[in-house]
Design an enzyme around this catalytic site. Structure first.
Site, PDB file in Angstrom:
ATOM      1  N   TYR A  55      20.783  11.922   6.897  1.00 20.76           N
ATOM      2  CA  TYR A  55      19.980  11.227   5.535  1.00 20.76           C
ATOM      3  C   TYR A  55      20.598   9.890   5.718  1.00 20.76           C
ATOM      4  CZ  TYR A  55      17.748  14.618   2.683  1.00 20.76           C
ATOM      5  OH  TYR A  55      16.997  15.549   2.080  1.00 20.76           O
ATOM      6  N   GLU A  57      18.777   7.292   3.224  1.00 20.05           N
ATOM      7  CA  GLU A  57      17.994   6.818   2.087  1.00 20.05           C
ATOM      8  C   GLU A  57      18.475   5.335   2.127  1.00 20.05           C
ATOM      9  OE1 GLU A  57      19.074   9.555   1.577  1.00 20.05           O
ATOM     10  OE2 GLU A  57      17.846  10.739  -0.034  1.00 20.05           O
ATOM     11  N   ASP A 201      -6.374  -0.760   8.415  1.00 17.81           N
ATOM     12  CA  ASP A 201      -5.601   0.495   9.152  1.00 17.81           C
ATOM     13  C   ASP A 201      -6.111   0.886  10.285  1.00 17.81           C
ATOM     14  OD1 ASP A 201      -5.019   3.056   9.423  1.00 17.81           O
ATOM     15  OD2 ASP A 201      -5.703   4.031   7.865  1.00 17.81           O
ATOM     16  N   THR A 228      -0.595   4.771  12.282  1.00 13.74           N
ATOM     17  CA  THR A 228       0.567   5.745  12.742  1.00 13.74           C
ATOM     18  C   THR A 228       0.934   5.370  14.176  1.00 13.74           C
ATOM     19  OG1 THR A 228      -1.445   6.700  13.247  1.00 13.74           O
ATOM     20  CG2 THR A 228      -0.758   7.353  11.336  1.00 13.74           C
ATOM     21  N   LYS A 231      -1.100   8.161  17.612  1.00  9.97           N
ATOM     22  CA  LYS A 231      -2.455   8.287  18.373  1.00  9.97           C
ATOM     23  C   LYS A 231      -2.383   7.450  19.683  1.00  9.97           C
ATOM     24  CE  LYS A 231      -4.928   9.205  14.190  1.00  9.97           C
ATOM     25  NZ  LYS A 231      -3.924   8.900  12.786  1.00  9.97           N
ATOM     26  N   ARG A 237       4.868  11.404  15.471  1.00 11.63           N
ATOM     27  CA  ARG A 237       4.148  11.561  14.401  1.00 11.63           C
ATOM     28  C   ARG A 237       4.845  10.759  13.118  1.00 11.63           C
ATOM     29  NH1 ARG A 237      -0.056  15.157  15.352  1.00 11.63           N
ATOM     30  NH2 ARG A 237      -0.634  14.740  13.431  1.00 11.63           N
TER      31      ARG A 237
HETATM   32  N1  DSN Z   1      -6.510  13.164  11.280  1.00  9.67           N
HETATM   33  C1  DSN Z   1      -6.628  12.062  11.631  1.00  9.67           C
HETATM   34  C2  DSN Z   1      -7.875  11.852  12.650  1.00  9.67           C
HETATM   35  O1  DSN Z   1      -8.219  12.584  13.522  1.00  9.67           O
HETATM   36  O2  DSN Z   1      -8.597  10.767  12.770  1.00  9.67           O
HETATM   37  C3  DSN Z   1      -6.593  10.761  10.620  1.00  9.67           C
HETATM   38  O3  DSN Z   1      -5.868  11.163   9.938  1.00  9.67           O
END
Ligand code: DSN
Length: 419
Positions: A55, A57, A201, A228, A231, A237
């Site tokens: 933990y 925080e 984003d 994120t 990707k 993730r």
């Molecule tokens: N689920 C993602 C996507 O496939 O674009 C976005 O959050």
């Protein structure tokens, strides 16, 4: 000593079976969902490491629990490397994933009820960009721009007109289903005109920004970029908020304690590794190949008569209108392709007359296949199989034969971590 995997197999064979099944699925099929990738073996190692026990925080040097020598070090590594990758002044690497990451920015910079100008979900935006079904759509007053009816591209004139009319406090760009790069200078000019923050984003294509093959919003004076980490960046993730130094305190306070509790330190260690990889010269080669593969895929599909939204791609993704191309909705297309081991996802297209669970198209993306080492010639084969399957939806025998070919090809391109 027995490995963790052996322990799982003997102590919980039911869960082990699901893991083995998923490994096989990933090994034998081609992953073309644009938001998915195969993370690095080193990231898999830290995700399953003792960092998950801790933990933490707070932030490095300012934690609410003891025992933070190594968590502080690894979080600082992640933050410093992220700033270097994206050429920004501050990075918060604690968001648990994409949705809390965006929520933290809205709640940190704005007041509930404030107006945000963002891309409509049905034209390629994300749920958190103000879709009425998302809690953010209830908390803030979202005004949504759409894409141009003829080309399917963002219309800077409409963005400007909506901004002048609604005076947003935040101008947001970025997308989950749009195959083009963005004109950040135009978004910034609009935001400056009405005194709004600028936010991008970049979750889908941040790997291509990091690899230098797509524009970086910070080069155009953007205030905040979110992404994120899993990707096109190939990481675990998680999520990151990147921003100017003068916004850092507001963003950090909004992530913790505003929105979240203890950060997932195993994921943050994975982000540190991912950012280290993104700084290496090989990552630029990877990003370039993701883009070349997407362009080759698009060209092959269009040569075979498929209709793509905007007529091509500038990034890692293609959006194909399967209804117009083959007379099949996206759900049927996704299922037929699943049968041959080609994984895509059904997708609404701009001004789609059909509902989201039976939309008119599919999305196709190249980050994961490129990670396996596939190049333009494999993209051309995949495009050929996709067209063949979708042109002959009643031919089950053809699908059996294509599945064998897909598996044969996959056998030559191991999945990292599953060799
Ligand atoms: N689920 C993602 C996507 O496939 O674009 C976005 O959050």
């Amino acid at each position: 000593m027995r490995s963790c995997r052996d322990l799982l197999q003997s102590n919980d064979p039911e869960v082990f079976e699901t893991l083995a099944g998923e490994e096989n699925r990933q090994r034998l099929g081609v992953e073309l969902i644009p938001s998915e990738n195969y993370t690095y073996p080193e990231v898999l190692a830290v995700l399953g490491s003792v960092f998950t026990n801790k933990y933490s925080e707070g932030y490095p040097g300012r934690r609410y629990y003891g025992g933070q020598e190594f968590t502080d070090r690894v979080e600082n590594l992640a933050r410093e490397r992220a700033c270097e990758v994206f050429k920004c002044e501050h990075a918060n690497v604690q968001p648990l994933s994409g949705s809390p990451m965006n929520q933290a920015v809205y709640l940190g910079l704005l007041e509930p009820g404030d107006t945000i100008l963002a891309m409509d979900l049905s034209h390629g935006g994300h749920l958190t960009h103000g879709a009425p079904v998302s809690h953010m759509g209830r908390l803030f007053n979202f005004v949504r721009y759409k894409t141009d009816a003829s080309e399917g591209a963002i219309d800077a004139g409409e963005v400007r007109a909506l901004a002048r009319e609604h005076k947003p406090k935040l101008v947001l760009c970025g997308y989950t289903s749009y195959p083009r790069d963005l004109d950040y200078a135009a978004f910034k000019a609009v935001a400056d005109e009405v005194g709004a923050f600028t936010m991008c984003d970049a979750s889908h294509y941040a790997g291509l920004v990091a690899g230098g093959v797509m524009r970086n919003p910070f080069d155009y004076g953007f205030d905040v970029v979110t992404t994120t980490s899993h990707k096109s960046l190939r990481g675990p993730r998680g999520g990151m908020v990147l921003c100017r130094k003068d916004l850092a305190a507001r963003i950090d306070k909004s992530v913790f304690p505003g929105l979240q509790g203890g950060p997932h330190m195993n994921v943050i260690a994975g982000i540190a590794i991912t950012m280290g990889k993104a700084l290496a010269p090989e990552f630029r080669d990877y990003a370039r190949q993701v883009l070349l593969n997407a362009k080759a895929f698009a060209a092959a599909l269009m040569a075979d008569g498929a209709q793509l939204v905007t007529g091509g791609t500038d990034n890692h993704m293609l959006v194909m209108n399967t209804s117009k191309s083959f007379g099949l909705d996206g759900k049927v297309a996704e299922e037929l392709l699943d049968e041959v081991g080609i994984t895509t996802n059904k997708q609404i297209v701009p001004d789609d007359p059909n509902p989201p669970l039976r939309p008119s198209g599919i999305r196709i993306g190249t980050p994961a296949a490129t990670t396996r080492g596939m190049k333009e010639s494999e993209m051309e084969r995949l495009a050929g199989w996709i067209v063949d399957v979708l042109r002959h939806p009643d031919d089950a025998g053809r699908r059996v034969a294509i599945r064998r070919e897909v598996e044969e090809m996959c056998g030559r391109f191991p999945v990292p971590g599953l060799e």
